[in-house]
Design an enzyme around this catalytic site. Structure first.
Site, short mmCIF file in Angstrom:
data_model
loop_
_atom_site.label_atom_id
_atom_site.label_comp_id
_atom_site.label_asym_id
_atom_site.label_seq_id
_atom_site.Cartn_x
_atom_site.Cartn_y
_atom_site.Cartn_z
N GLU A 131 -75.02 -3.51 25.29
CA GLU A 131 -75.76 -4.33 24.50
C GLU A 131 -76.18 -5.59 23.77
O GLU A 131 -75.43 -5.91 22.95
CB GLU A 131 -74.84 -3.28 22.41
CG GLU A 131 -74.24 -1.75 23.06
CD GLU A 131 -73.93 -1.49 21.84
OE1 GLU A 131 -72.74 -0.71 21.93
OE2 GLU A 131 -73.15 -2.57 21.25
N GLU A 214 -80.94 -5.56 13.61
CA GLU A 214 -79.87 -6.54 13.45
C GLU A 214 -79.39 -6.94 12.54
O GLU A 214 -80.46 -6.96 11.37
CB GLU A 214 -80.11 -6.85 14.81
CG GLU A 214 -78.69 -5.75 15.40
CD GLU A 214 -77.36 -6.20 15.28
OE1 GLU A 214 -76.54 -6.37 14.70
OE2 GLU A 214 -77.00 -4.30 16.49
N GLU A 221 -82.09 -5.24 18.45
CA GLU A 221 -81.34 -3.86 19.06
C GLU A 221 -82.07 -2.78 20.24
O GLU A 221 -82.43 -2.27 18.88
CB GLU A 221 -79.91 -3.59 19.27
CG GLU A 221 -79.13 -4.20 20.46
CD GLU A 221 -77.67 -3.40 20.40
OE1 GLU A 221 -77.19 -2.76 20.33
OE2 GLU A 221 -77.07 -3.89 19.23
N HIS A 270 -72.54 -7.07 23.42
CA HIS A 270 -70.98 -5.84 23.72
C HIS A 270 -71.29 -4.76 25.12
O HIS A 270 -72.48 -4.75 25.41
CB HIS A 270 -70.73 -4.88 22.40
CG HIS A 270 -71.31 -5.50 21.27
ND1 HIS A 270 -71.11 -5.97 20.26
CD2 HIS A 270 -71.11 -7.03 21.11
CE1 HIS A 270 -71.14 -6.67 19.18
NE2 HIS A 270 -70.97 -7.28 20.08
N GLU A 358 -64.40 -1.90 24.98
CA GLU A 358 -65.92 -2.43 24.55
C GLU A 358 -65.42 -4.31 24.78
O GLU A 358 -64.89 -4.17 23.57
CB GLU A 358 -66.48 -2.05 23.44
CG GLU A 358 -67.77 -2.46 23.10
CD GLU A 358 -68.37 -2.69 21.46
OE1 GLU A 358 -69.35 -3.55 20.70
OE2 GLU A 358 -67.27 -1.70 20.40
N ARG A 360 -66.55 -7.47 23.30
CA ARG A 360 -67.78 -8.01 22.91
C ARG A 360 -68.26 -9.28 22.76
O ARG A 360 -68.94 -9.96 21.95
CB ARG A 360 -66.98 -7.33 21.67
CG ARG A 360 -67.08 -6.40 20.98
CD ARG A 360 -65.96 -5.77 19.67
NE ARG A 360 -66.96 -5.72 18.78
CZ ARG A 360 -68.09 -5.54 18.00
NH1 ARG A 360 -68.31 -4.63 17.85
NH2 ARG A 360 -68.63 -5.93 16.71
#
Length: 469
Positions: A131, A214, A221, A270, A358, A360
């Protein structure tokens, strides 16, 4: 038809004038050499083309500079930004004397990481879903000299523009500091820009999902689907290419710097990760948050090696201006279900297929091939050595009292710390010859140069703080 015949047919169907051979340098930048279509035939597509490897920082010395770009013909895609019809081919880098993959080629490293996981019997597929966030500005200026150093950027969305004079008037609609998540237009002025980016990515063969503003003004994003490790890294190269070029076409400028704006959120990347075997999700189980024991060991490996991983996942001096408390950046090495303040988060999902980790702390300046490979190798080390991550921390880690905080390890606090950690902790990367010592040393040499440049250059804020001391 063979892959070569398919590419030649694609060239014919699209009246291609140039075939662009693309590869990735150690820092993660897409590089290219364009061949006129008159030179492109089955032999060239099979054998590849020669180029000067000594001109790529961190690669060959001048007396052994010849290298081969071997195109992966399955990656052929039209370039939507070229004025002359142009076909893009991703390439691997080979040693011309042996025809073997060049050990410092990032895409080759990613292929070796996938092969090692399969050979180890852990799984046959590693999925990654990044991401990546970015900022879009209307104007940027910067300069450095021995007596002069500055940067300045402007964005019509920036809260600092509320008093600016605009032709036709200042209409006033813009996000406040930390106010960009998720107001509709006209506060969000980037809807059409992002939609254009997503549409172009889809035209280039990427499975797209969404786009949104964002947290910070001027920050955005785009959502793309997860993919296998090598293909996901390939997708990230298109992601950056499209973002930069669509912004450019709109008369704007995009940057993936993690922290270009003082006093507001930075840009992360992420990375969702999972391993599958025989068509089944290996991370699904009966443990914490529906995870398998293997998934917990994977998290344990990520946490154990996180500071060494930072050299690849957060590879710039600017990366560590993002990794500070208070800006939604996960600096504490813990894991949790749904808790976004933890370095490793377990996203909610009812289906076993949705079980994933995930991570980060990475940011979008990372070379995707090296960063994804390094994280996979850390996770595999956790599985191989059964490194349990301990108890989950299902609380806001930013609000922990000092007596609890002291027991939670941190990510690296600077690129210097990350490189020092990598120097001491890289054996897990050498398993299966995925990374090599020579490759790591060459990469670190590049990064130490950046550290030295940064640490020896006076900063304007230092004049503000110290000039009259």
């Amino acid at each position: 038809m063979s892959d070569a015949q398919n590419v030649l047919q694609m060239i014919k169907d699209n009246e291609v004038k140039y075939v662009d051979f693309r590869f990735t340098d150690p820092r993660g930048k897409w590089m290219h050499i364009a061949q006129h279509v008159n030179t492109v035939d089955e032999d060239l597509l099979d054998e590849g083309i020669m180029f000067d490897g000594s001109s790529i920082e961190g690669w060959k010395v001048i007396n052994e500079s010849d290298m081969t770009l071997k195109p992966d013909l399955s990656t052929a895609v039209m370039d939507p930004f070229a004025a002359q019809p142009q076909l893009i081919l991703y390439c691997d880098v080979l040693e011309p004397s042996t025809g073997q993959p060049y050990e410092r080629d990032p895409r080759t490293t990613a292929k070796r990481a996938e092969a090692y996981m399969s050979q180890a019997g852990v799984g046959d597929t590693a999925f990654f879903g990044p991401e990546a966030e970015f900022f879009v500005f209307d104007d940027v200026k910067f300069g450095t000299d021995m007596h002069h150093c500055f940067y300045k950027f402007d964005s019509e969305e920036g809260p600092y523009m509320s008093g600016a004079e605009f032709e036709g008037g200042n209409l006033g609609h813009r996000p406040r500091v930390k106010g960009g998540y998720f107001p509709v237009p006209p506060v969000d002025s980037g809807t059409d820009l992002r939609a254009e980016m997503v549409t172009v990515m889809e035209e280039m063969g990427i499975n797209v999902e969404k786009h949104h503003h964002e947290v910070a003004p001027s920050q955005h994003e785009l959502g793309i689907s997860f993919n296998t490790l090598v293909k996901c890294a390939d997708d990230m190269q298109i992601y950056k290419y499209v973002v930069h070029n669509v912004a450019h076409a709109y008369g704007k400028t995009a940057t993936f710097m993690p922290k270009p704006v003082f006093g507001d959120n930075g840009s992360g990347m992420h990375c969702h990760q999972s391993i599958w075997k025989d068509g089944k999700p290996a991370f699904a189980g009966d443990g914490y948050a529906g995870l398998s024991e293997q998934a917990l060991y994977y998290i344990g490996g990520i946490i154990k090696h996180a500071r060494a991983l930072n050299a690849f996942t957060n590879p710039t001096t600017n990366s560590y201006k993002r990794l500070v408390p208070g800006y939604e950046a996960p600096v504490l090495l813990a894991y949790s279900s749904r808790n976004r303040s933890a370095a490793c988060r377990i996203p909610h999902g009812n289906s076993p297929k949705s079980k994933r980790v995930e991570v980060r702390f990475p940011d979008p300046t990372a070379n995707p091939y090296l960063a994804f490979s390094a994280m996979l190798m850390a996770g595999l080390d956790g599985i191989r050595n059964k490194i349990h991550p301990g108890d989950a921390m299902d609380k806001n880690l930013y609000d922990l009292p000092p007596e609890e905080l002291k027991d939670v390890p941190n990510v690296a606090g600077s690129l210097r710390e990350a490189l020092t950690a990598l120097e001491a902790d890289h054996e897990f990367l050498l398993q299966g010859d995925v990374f090599t010592k020579d490759q790591i040393e060459g990469y670190m040499e590049l990064k130490w140069e950046e550290v030295e440049t940064f640490e020896t250059a006076p900063h304007p804020i230092e004049f503000h703080m110290y000039y009259s001391v």
